[in-house]
Scaffold this motif. Sequence first.
Motif, short mmCIF file in Angstrom:
data_model
loop_
_atom_site.label_atom_id
_atom_site.label_comp_id
_atom_site.label_asym_id
_atom_site.label_seq_id
_atom_site.Cartn_x
_atom_site.Cartn_y
_atom_site.Cartn_z
N GLN A 17 7.71 9.48 2.21
CA GLN A 17 6.79 10.10 3.17
C GLN A 17 5.37 10.10 2.62
O GLN A 17 4.41 9.93 3.35
CB GLN A 17 7.24 11.53 3.51
CG GLN A 17 6.37 12.20 4.55
CD GLN A 17 6.35 11.45 5.87
OE1 GLN A 17 7.39 11.00 6.35
NE2 GLN A 17 5.18 11.31 6.45
N TRP A 18 5.23 10.26 1.31
CA TRP A 18 3.90 10.23 0.70
C TRP A 18 3.27 8.84 0.78
O TRP A 18 2.03 8.72 0.80
CB TRP A 18 3.95 10.71 -0.74
CG TRP A 18 3.85 12.20 -0.81
CD1 TRP A 18 4.85 13.07 -1.11
CD2 TRP A 18 2.70 12.97 -0.50
NE1 TRP A 18 4.37 14.36 -1.01
CE2 TRP A 18 3.05 14.33 -0.64
CE3 TRP A 18 1.40 12.67 -0.13
CZ2 TRP A 18 2.16 15.36 -0.43
CZ3 TRP A 18 0.50 13.71 0.10
CH2 TRP A 18 0.88 15.02 -0.06
N VAL A 19 4.08 7.82 0.84
CA VAL A 19 3.53 6.46 0.97
C VAL A 19 2.76 6.34 2.28
O VAL A 19 1.67 5.76 2.33
CB VAL A 19 4.66 5.40 0.89
CG1 VAL A 19 4.14 4.01 1.17
CG2 VAL A 19 5.35 5.46 -0.47
N VAL A 20 3.27 6.91 3.34
CA VAL A 20 2.60 6.90 4.63
C VAL A 20 1.47 7.92 4.67
O VAL A 20 0.34 7.63 5.06
CB VAL A 20 3.60 7.18 5.78
CG1 VAL A 20 2.89 7.28 7.11
CG2 VAL A 20 4.68 6.10 5.82
N SER A 21 1.76 9.12 4.23
CA SER A 21 0.79 10.22 4.32
C SER A 21 -0.44 9.98 3.45
O SER A 21 -1.55 10.38 3.83
CB SER A 21 1.44 11.53 3.91
OG SER A 21 2.49 11.85 4.78
N ALA A 22 -0.29 9.35 2.30
CA ALA A 22 -1.41 9.12 1.40
C ALA A 22 -2.50 8.30 2.09
O ALA A 22 -3.69 8.62 1.99
CB ALA A 22 -0.94 8.41 0.13
N TYR A 23 -2.11 7.27 2.80
CA TYR A 23 -3.07 6.43 3.52
C TYR A 23 -3.77 7.22 4.61
O TYR A 23 -5.00 7.21 4.72
CB TYR A 23 -2.34 5.23 4.13
CG TYR A 23 -3.22 4.39 5.03
CD1 TYR A 23 -4.00 3.38 4.50
CD2 TYR A 23 -3.26 4.62 6.41
CE1 TYR A 23 -4.81 2.61 5.32
CE2 TYR A 23 -4.07 3.86 7.22
CZ TYR A 23 -4.84 2.85 6.68
OH TYR A 23 -5.64 2.10 7.49
N LEU A 24 -3.00 7.93 5.41
CA LEU A 24 -3.58 8.68 6.53
C LEU A 24 -4.50 9.79 6.06
O LEU A 24 -5.56 10.01 6.65
CB LEU A 24 -2.46 9.25 7.41
CG LEU A 24 -1.59 8.21 8.11
CD1 LEU A 24 -0.42 8.89 8.82
CD2 LEU A 24 -2.42 7.40 9.09
N LEU A 25 -4.12 10.50 5.00
CA LEU A 25 -4.97 11.56 4.47
C LEU A 25 -6.29 11.01 3.93
O LEU A 25 -7.36 11.56 4.19
CB LEU A 25 -4.23 12.34 3.40
CG LEU A 25 -3.14 13.28 3.89
CD1 LEU A 25 -2.30 13.78 2.71
CD2 LEU A 25 -3.75 14.46 4.63
N ALA A 26 -6.20 9.93 3.16
CA ALA A 26 -7.42 9.35 2.57
C ALA A 26 -8.35 8.81 3.64
O ALA A 26 -9.55 9.09 3.63
CB ALA A 26 -7.06 8.25 1.57
N SER A 27 -7.82 8.05 4.58
CA SER A 27 -8.69 7.46 5.60
C SER A 27 -9.25 8.52 6.54
O SER A 27 -10.44 8.52 6.85
CB SER A 27 -7.96 6.37 6.39
OG SER A 27 -6.89 6.90 7.12
#
Length: 136
Positions: A17-27
């Motif tokens: 889940q962090w693989v997906v969330s990391a991108y969305l949070l950063a962008s």
Amino acid sequence: MASDPEHDLHAGRDGLQWVVSAYLLASGTLMLGVGRIGDLFGRRRLLVAGLVVFGRSSSARTLAPTLSVLVGARVAQGVGAALIMPVGLSLLTNVHPEELRGRATNWALGIGGTATACGPFVGAALTKSVSSSAPP
């Protein structure tokens, strides 16, 4: 190269889940401020920097040996995307005549939204098809 992160990187559902969330949070976090930075330092310069960051982090993500590296690369991809999107739209509106700007922006946002929605599913399908045909 990790073809199945859950198996190859010994990652559970929480880690994935962090693989997906990391991108969305950063962008999502950085995108608003980048428009102003583009005004200060130049939109073209930021667009090129974003493309370089996104491209290099995509390579790092592909070759990630651990879940931590994979999540870090996804954060870097989010940073690259945050650099690309606002200045890209701004440059797009600058190159089109006033009567075509709305249409050009709508097309760009529509394509971007579709890619954002479909990307994870297409990526998963491609990964599954490659990893299932690869030798053990």
